[in-house]
Design an enzyme around this catalytic site. Sequence first.
Site, PDB file in Angstrom:
ATOM      1  CD  GLU B  60       3.541 -94.428  10.540  1.00 37.64           C
ATOM      2  OE1 GLU B  60       4.078 -94.799   9.470  1.00 37.64           O
ATOM      3  OE2 GLU B  60       4.173 -94.272  11.605  1.00 37.64           O
ATOM      4  CG  HIS B 129       8.858 -86.607  16.041  1.00 33.03           C
ATOM      5  ND1 HIS B 129       9.855 -86.549  15.103  1.00 33.03           N
ATOM      6  CD2 HIS B 129       8.643 -87.923  16.275  1.00 33.03           C
ATOM      7  CE1 HIS B 129      10.251 -87.786  14.803  1.00 33.03           C
ATOM      8  NE2 HIS B 129       9.531 -88.633  15.497  1.00 33.03           N
TER       9      HIS B 129
END
Lengths: 318, 323
Positions: B60, B129
Amino acid sequence: MYRKMLSIRKFEKTASTFFAEGKIPGFVHLYIGEEAIAVGACANLRDDDYITSTHRGHGHIVAKGGNLKYMMAELFGKETGYCKGKGGSMHIADAELGILGANGIVGAGHLIATGAAWSASYRGSDQVSVCFFGDASTNQSTFHEAMNLASLWKLPVIFVCENNLYGISVSQARHQTIKDISKRGEGYCMPSFTADGNDVVTVYEHVQKAVRRARNGEGPTLLEFKTYRQHGHFEGDPGAYRPKEEVEAWLQKDPIPRFEKYLTENKLMTADELKQIGDEVDGEIQEALDFAFASGYPALEASVQGIYSDIVEEARSR
Amino acid sequence: MRKMTYGEGIREGMRSKMLEDPNVVLLGEDVGPYGGTFGVTKGLWEEFGEERVRDTPISEGIIVGASVGAAATGLRPVAELMFIDFLTFGMDGLVNQAAKMRYMFGGKISVPLVLRLPAGGGISAGAQHSGSLEAWVTHVPGLKVVYPSNAQDAWGMMLTAIEDDNPVVYIESKVLYSKKFEVDDTVAAVPFGVASIKREGSDVSIITYGKQVDDALNAAKVLAEEGIEAEVIDLRSLYPLDKEAIFTSVAKTHRALVVTEEVKRGGYGGELSAMISELCFDELDAPVVRIGALDTPVPYSPALEAYVLPNADDIIQGIKSMF
């Protein structure tokens, strides 16, 4: 190249003096002693090539063609500065010269330089992107993420490590187990070399090959140049963590007298010519100082302007 | 009118800008042939090719950081992170680089990137998540933050996001991806900073965005049967914020309830609530009520997750407490 090296040295000596007098605020991280790297590298670049710099950015910006007046004014926090007085020493950029910014975050430039290289290759341009960074930043995840992507996508980026042997006060031996950072390139199948960073000719030649490779679409290169900063990490840091003998030894390898010797011994320039360049640079620094002194501070309203391209931050309440 | 899912709305927004401008590129984990974790980029790799729809390593930092470098040098990247929770790895690129570059470089560099972040709970994805982290990004000067609640806005706001010369954080509700909405035949760009009044009412203003707009509308229906008319405001963009719409509504209803999916502590709902209390105090007949998730990471078990996250009943109870 000699003129650029001298410009960096004299610009920074001036900055050091005015910082000590309390006239330049904030942090100032000087590049004195490392000039050969920025100058040797940028001598291979065009105006439209990109660089990313670090918190020790003055050298890179001068070497890439940055304007001394705007730089000096920025250090003094004046509105005529490169960043209108809102950036300071650590945050100078010049889009027209491909300078994507000095950066206060250790390791941030790896990603930005890689992104700029991706952009260049996507647009089908032959621009290259040079990422300057220190030894300690190679411990950041950003270094590894950038090396991986650059290698995978064969991006035209040249990673230039300025190994000055210290991450602030921590010596390289205390922050990583390897001696030669170029070894880290092997893990990413990237041509990688370690060389003398205090010899501008050596730096020039290595970067020349890497730039040629990048422009030909052959992908990235990792170059490590060993060097030494003559001052502390920032102005005001006495650098007491470094052994005296070590400092002395590196002062002997100062890149500027070394290049002078090279130029005169090879009869490329005479001592008089070198002195004349020195005098001219003195004049330019004085001009930059006069410009900075004559400039005003930014209007207070400017502090809430320019955050967005379109939202006018007219009166953001407290 | 036609039917379209929220995910399709996002895709159509990206697709129409990609057709217009070759400098619009997509990147992220699995956005290529796989079509994105939630299928949002499905078909785009086939249509636009490998160079424009790029699968990245699971990395990321480089997804966000390379987008910053690319945006600063002429591209208009739209980057996807699989879950907003993973922004932790991309945070420096977003908040220290993208958000601050224009300002600290004196306006010399702009960063027209769009960062897509699937957010929220409701699918038993567990604590790592399911985040609702809009407070992290709305706190940062230099970022624009949007959070569409339906397919039409998702499309129209994506057009605006890609056209914008500033970094835009485009937050998406995971539970809405497969939900179908009515969409106009021609979709226009939705300007940022303009809220949408989803339901008019005279007794209380419900201020919200994203998935909670549905909850608010459902709550309003129930309340109407009991004689309480709630006005539902979908903010759509969290920054720039349509303060006028909020203040006008509160001046009409004299009561305000803010509902967000975030944990209340330090959340953006707190900012909205404080703003109303600070600037509309004289208009209020009751203290502003804030509804959010319980003060915990999001649990896995469906029963626990449903208990922790706010729903229409919580809104109904909150509003009843004001009368």
